[in-house]
Design a protein around this motif. Sequence first.
Motif, PDB file in Angstrom:
ATOM      1  N   UNK A  93       0.963  -1.133  -0.046  1.00  0.00           N
ATOM      2  CA  UNK A  93       0.201   0.076   0.145  1.00  0.00           C
ATOM      3  C   UNK A  93       0.899   1.218   0.202  1.00  0.00           C
ATOM      4  N   UNK A  94       0.204   2.237  -0.180  1.00  0.00           N
ATOM      5  CA  UNK A  94       0.887   3.600  -0.123  1.00  0.00           C
ATOM      6  C   UNK A  94       1.140   4.488   1.157  1.00  0.00           C
ATOM      7  N   UNK A  95       0.633   3.887   2.274  1.00  0.00           N
ATOM      8  CA  UNK A  95       0.925   4.599   3.604  1.00  0.00           C
ATOM      9  C   UNK A  95       2.199   4.164   4.004  1.00  0.00           C
ATOM     10  N   UNK A  96       2.555   5.014   5.230  1.00  0.00           N
ATOM     11  CA  UNK A  96       3.660   4.927   5.891  1.00  0.00           C
ATOM     12  C   UNK A  96       3.942   3.260   6.436  1.00  0.00           C
ATOM     13  N   UNK A  97       2.672   3.017   6.611  1.00  0.00           N
ATOM     14  CA  UNK A  97       2.989   1.623   7.252  1.00  0.00           C
ATOM     15  C   UNK A  97       2.910   0.457   6.445  1.00  0.00           C
ATOM     16  N   UNK A  98       3.314   0.811   5.087  1.00  0.00           N
ATOM     17  CA  UNK A  98       3.697  -0.149   4.007  1.00  0.00           C
ATOM     18  C   UNK A  98       4.711  -1.265   4.458  1.00  0.00           C
ATOM     19  N   UNK A  99       5.632  -1.221   5.202  1.00  0.00           N
ATOM     20  CA  UNK A  99       6.449  -2.460   5.599  1.00  0.00           C
ATOM     21  C   UNK A  99       5.880  -3.103   6.577  1.00  0.00           C
ATOM     22  N   UNK A 100       5.124  -2.491   7.455  1.00  0.00           N
ATOM     23  CA  UNK A 100       4.318  -3.411   8.524  1.00  0.00           C
ATOM     24  C   UNK A 100       3.258  -4.346   7.850  1.00  0.00           C
ATOM     25  N   UNK A 101       2.591  -3.616   6.756  1.00  0.00           N
ATOM     26  CA  UNK A 101       1.681  -4.379   6.161  1.00  0.00           C
ATOM     27  C   UNK A 101       2.413  -5.717   5.474  1.00  0.00           C
ATOM     28  N   UNK A 102       3.523  -5.278   4.960  1.00  0.00           N
ATOM     29  CA  UNK A 102       4.395  -6.577   4.494  1.00  0.00           C
ATOM     30  C   UNK A 102       4.672  -7.821   5.398  1.00  0.00           C
ATOM     31  N   UNK A 103       5.010  -7.436   6.629  1.00  0.00           N
ATOM     32  CA  UNK A 103       5.223  -8.276   7.462  1.00  0.00           C
ATOM     33  C   UNK A 103       4.050  -8.962   7.883  1.00  0.00           C
ATOM     34  N   UNK A 104       2.929  -8.364   7.985  1.00  0.00           N
ATOM     35  CA  UNK A 104       1.721  -8.711   8.530  1.00  0.00           C
ATOM     36  C   UNK A 104       1.297  -9.918   7.467  1.00  0.00           C
ATOM     37  N   UNK A 105       1.469  -9.549   6.288  1.00  0.00           N
ATOM     38  CA  UNK A 105       1.045 -10.425   5.238  1.00  0.00           C
ATOM     39  C   UNK A 105       2.075 -11.867   5.297  1.00  0.00           C
TER      40      UNK A 105
END
Length: 405
Positions: free
Chosen positions: A12-24
């Motif tokens: 995604x486009x948000x600052x939380x992009x890398x955390x989303x990757x780890x959650x996935x």
Amino acid sequence: MTKKRIVVLYGGKADEHPISCISAAGVLNAMDTEKFEPIPVGITKQGQWIVGGEDPRGWSLDGGELPEVTVTPGSRPVLLDIGRGRDGFLVGGPSLRDGDAANASLADAFRAGAHRLAAGQSVVESLGRIDAVLPVLHGPFGEDGTIQGLLEMMDVPYVGCGVLASSVCMDKHYTKVLLRAAGIPVAPGITLDTRGYDAVGGFAADGPAILGQVERAGLRYPLFVKPSRAGSSFGVTKVEREGDAAELAAAVFEASRHDWRVLVEQGIDAREIECAVLCPKPGDEPRASWPGEIVLDRRAEDDDQFYDFDSKYMDSEASHVEVPAHLPEETLQAVRELAVRAFRAVDGAGLSRVDTFVTPDGGIMINEINTMPGFTPISMYSKAWEATGLSYTDLITTLIEGVLR
């Protein structure tokens, strides 16, 4: 038994992009593949949807580098045909890679494909019928109702809160507005619209006026200055020097880099206790886990630490999770009850992590509600349910099965 095909959206486009990757990565590694066929769909920081990029299952934060969804030679663009609903997930076909598009960027490939489409040639193929979407996206353009609205338009089932709850809870200001209306206590604070401030000077000229608003509101120090619509502690600053207009203005300027709406909140002498709420099916009664606590280990070393981005994700020695939190059982039960009340007040669905403050006298107030909290195996949400008797894999299964039609 035919497996249900589940799109897992991440990045995604948000600052939380890398955390989303780890959650996935956590979700994909733990999903019950006897029941489900996961289809990872990554979203780059520029907003491009792709399949066939780097496999997120191998991502972690152990190496200190933040993972990112990027276009690779094997990537294929994902396109949506909204009118086709669950059959509307399309992927760029092999024709996007032949001829002059062989070594082109993804954007060039899209343009090349558009020309071929205009000429009546097939440039896309179906990704197959999708049974549900698990949007493991944090922050704006994912957790704020935007993806939820898109999936609603497509009539595609998805895990998590709907448009209203997602958008309201992404904006801390409006979360407080709804909670106050429901009679639920929140931390005292003010909200600033920084769009008219002097950005060139770093808001220094606006410092006295900001300080005046803080003083008129009677806010006690320390203060926490934060963007209204951001997560993972991005842009959050602790302000301790009472009456220091320059320090306050600098903190507001830092928060404004993430959102023009900025909250200035009174620091609360309290423990931060987090509670996971689960409501997988529409009409179900929401359930609350045992509340947990993030214990900041460095406080014992006289380090004036608060739970910032590095403490959460980058420094494994900075904190640890305790579930249930070391509190009297009646206090834990009160946190659970208030978490469910807050979840209902914002029209929550699926899942949320409700973050509370518990004061020394046992008072409880809501700090914020995360409608798609960090979802790794060691995140508070999953750890809280594990301590309450629901494993990580079973939690994922429960959430997905709750939305299947």
